[in-house]
Design an enzyme around this catalytic site. Structure first.
Site, short mmCIF file in Angstrom:
data_model
loop_
_atom_site.label_atom_id
_atom_site.label_comp_id
_atom_site.label_asym_id
_atom_site.label_seq_id
_atom_site.Cartn_x
_atom_site.Cartn_y
_atom_site.Cartn_z
N TYR A 44 0.82 -1.23 0.00
CA TYR A 44 0.00 0.00 0.00
C TYR A 44 0.85 1.27 0.00
O TYR A 44 0.33 2.36 -0.20
CB TYR A 44 -0.94 0.05 1.22
CG TYR A 44 -1.87 -1.13 1.39
CD1 TYR A 44 -2.10 -2.03 0.35
CD2 TYR A 44 -2.51 -1.35 2.60
CE1 TYR A 44 -2.94 -3.11 0.53
CE2 TYR A 44 -3.37 -2.43 2.77
CZ TYR A 44 -3.56 -3.31 1.74
OH TYR A 44 -4.41 -4.38 1.91
N HIS A 102 1.05 -11.36 2.03
CA HIS A 102 -0.06 -10.66 1.35
C HIS A 102 -0.75 -11.55 0.32
O HIS A 102 -1.97 -11.49 0.14
CB HIS A 102 0.48 -9.39 0.68
CG HIS A 102 -0.56 -8.36 0.44
ND1 HIS A 102 -0.30 -7.02 0.46
CD2 HIS A 102 -1.89 -8.46 0.18
CE1 HIS A 102 -1.41 -6.34 0.22
NE2 HIS A 102 -2.39 -7.20 0.04
N1 LIG Z 1 -5.37 -8.70 1.67
C1 LIG Z 1 -5.73 -8.17 0.53
O1 LIG Z 1 -5.33 -8.63 -0.56
C2 LIG Z 1 -6.64 -6.97 0.53
C3 LIG Z 1 -7.30 -6.58 -0.65
C4 LIG Z 1 -8.14 -5.47 -0.59
C5 LIG Z 1 -8.31 -4.79 0.61
N2 LIG Z 1 -7.65 -5.18 1.74
C6 LIG Z 1 -7.81 -4.47 3.04
O2 LIG Z 1 -9.19 -4.47 3.41
C7 LIG Z 1 -9.63 -3.12 3.63
C8 LIG Z 1 -11.09 -2.99 3.28
O3 LIG Z 1 -11.33 -3.41 1.94
P1 LIG Z 1 -11.68 -2.39 0.80
O4 LIG Z 1 -11.41 -1.00 1.27
O5 LIG Z 1 -11.02 -2.85 -0.42
O6 LIG Z 1 -13.23 -2.60 0.58
P2 LIG Z 1 -14.56 -2.19 1.37
O7 LIG Z 1 -14.30 -2.00 2.82
O8 LIG Z 1 -15.58 -3.16 0.92
O9 LIG Z 1 -14.97 -0.82 0.67
C9 LIG Z 1 -14.48 0.43 1.02
C10 LIG Z 1 -15.39 1.43 0.31
O10 LIG Z 1 -16.71 1.28 0.84
C11 LIG Z 1 -17.21 2.52 1.29
N3 LIG Z 1 -17.84 2.31 2.60
C12 LIG Z 1 -17.26 1.78 3.70
N4 LIG Z 1 -18.14 1.74 4.72
C13 LIG Z 1 -19.29 2.29 4.26
C14 LIG Z 1 -20.56 2.55 4.85
N5 LIG Z 1 -20.81 2.27 6.13
N6 LIG Z 1 -21.52 3.11 4.08
C15 LIG Z 1 -21.28 3.42 2.79
N7 LIG Z 1 -20.08 3.21 2.17
C16 LIG Z 1 -19.10 2.64 2.90
C17 LIG Z 1 -16.03 3.45 1.43
O11 LIG Z 1 -16.41 4.73 0.96
P3 LIG Z 1 -16.36 6.03 1.92
O12 LIG Z 1 -14.94 6.35 2.10
O13 LIG Z 1 -17.11 7.02 1.11
O14 LIG Z 1 -17.06 5.67 3.20
C18 LIG Z 1 -14.97 2.85 0.51
O15 LIG Z 1 -14.99 3.48 -0.74
C19 LIG Z 1 -8.66 -2.29 2.79
O16 LIG Z 1 -8.62 -0.96 3.22
C20 LIG Z 1 -7.36 -3.04 3.01
O17 LIG Z 1 -6.77 -2.68 4.25
C21 LIG Z 1 -6.85 -6.28 1.72
#
Ligand SMILES: NC(=O)c1ccc[n+]([C@@H]2O[C@H](COP(=O)([O-])OP(=O)(O)OC[C@H]3O[C@@H](n4cnc5c(N)ncnc54)[C@H](OP(=O)(O)O)[C@@H]3O)[C@@H](O)[C@H]2O)c1
Length: 272
Positions: A44, A102
């Protein structure tokens, strides 16, 4: 594994793809509403910003659970440990609480990187180790390659994707799952079912989604830049979905909506 770890790790604040001031503010809001578990990764390129933002919260290091992940480019004898040491320097800590691989090694040979991960734990660079994006077979294989228990397999997990094979592997191996893309990056909001169910519990659609994940026995990882969403995502421990509502949500897993697949990550394994 302590009870504090088990309880705190249930709700982690994800940091991808945030950097700089946006990341600083998000971490500040997350800390204010009660998050103590934070998730970053070498990939990241925000570990230094994460470390600075966590320091600025004024929270005690003992209260924080910090996860970072080793990038596949560092899966060599020469680079693995030095890369973790660099992560620690950037995060301004002397050990991580959780250190994950990862991704599984792109050639499918998971043993060398698992052994290096275990070495990082034995060298005192982390308290716990785990993996991410491992298949069910890789979870099973991992338990016979290393002795140190794996505290999580962080995978894409939300109600629009059936992950029953991984859930079964989690039960079999004792490696718990943790979610990412928990609200399917907003896709879940296309489905009125979550808000409809939420209305009966006094909860939002997002809270129903996260509650469903927790009730599946999976720790939740969410990211948001908005204070109200951050607060809502943390406030998910005071309701229990009925078995009928769990089943109504379960039916949506047949949608088969996968975000992080080979088209996005060419070296992804053949997911179950
Ligand atoms: N291990 C891996 O390969 C891997 C891959 C992907 C992600 N990750 C980790 O997992 C974390 C979370 O996954 P992600 O960020 O990809 O997906 P996510 O949590 O499904 O989606 C984040 C998005 O959803 C919106 N959101 C979050 N909560 C909300 C709510 N209560 N109401 C409305 N919209 C909401 C956010 O927008 P707003 O900012 O507008 O609220 C943001 O754009 C990442 O930050 C990362 O640390 C790990």
């Amino acid at each position: 594994m302590s009870i504090y770890f088990k309880e705190t790790y249930q709700r982690s604040f994800g940091t991808f793809p945030l950097k700089g001031a946006e990341l600083h503010d998000a971490i500040q809001h997350a800390a204010e509403v009660g998050y103590r578990a934070f998730d970053t990764a070498q990939m990241y390129e925000n570990e230094a910003d994460t470390g600075a933002a966590l320091k600025a919260t004024g929270l005690s290091r003992d209260d924080l659970l910090i996860t970072t992940k080793v990038n596949i480019s560092n899966f060599t004898e020469d680079t693995f440990i030095p890369s973790v040491e660099q992560s620690l320097t950037d995060l301004q800590i002397d050990k991580t609480d959780v250190l994950l691989l990862h991704w599984p090694a792109p050639d499918g040979n998971i043993a060398p990187s698992l052994r290096l991960l275990e070495k990082a734990a034995k060298d005192g660079l982390c308290k716990h180790i785990g993996v991410s994006n491992f298949t069910a077979q890789m979870m099973r294989d991992a338990t016979s390659i290393i002795e140190t228990p794996l505290v999580s397999n962080q995978v894409e997990f939300h109600p629009l994707l059936n992950q029953d094979i991984l859930l079964a592997a989690a039960s079999e191996t004792g490696i718990p799952l943790a979610s990412y893309c928990s609200v399917a990056r907003g896709k879940v909001f296309d489905y009125p079912l979550f808000a409809e169910i939420g209305a009966t519990y006094g909860k939002s659609a997002a809270q129903v989604v996260l509650g469903w994940i927790l009730q599946k026995g999976v720790s939740v990882n969410t990211m948001s830049t908005k204070r109200t969403n951050i607060a809502a995502n943390f406030d998910v421990m005071d309701f229990t979905l009925s078995s009928v509502d769990m089943a109504r949500i379960e039916a949506l897993t047949a949608t088969g909506y996968r975000i992080v697949g080979k088209d996005l990550v060419p070296f992804a394994p053949d997911f179950d």
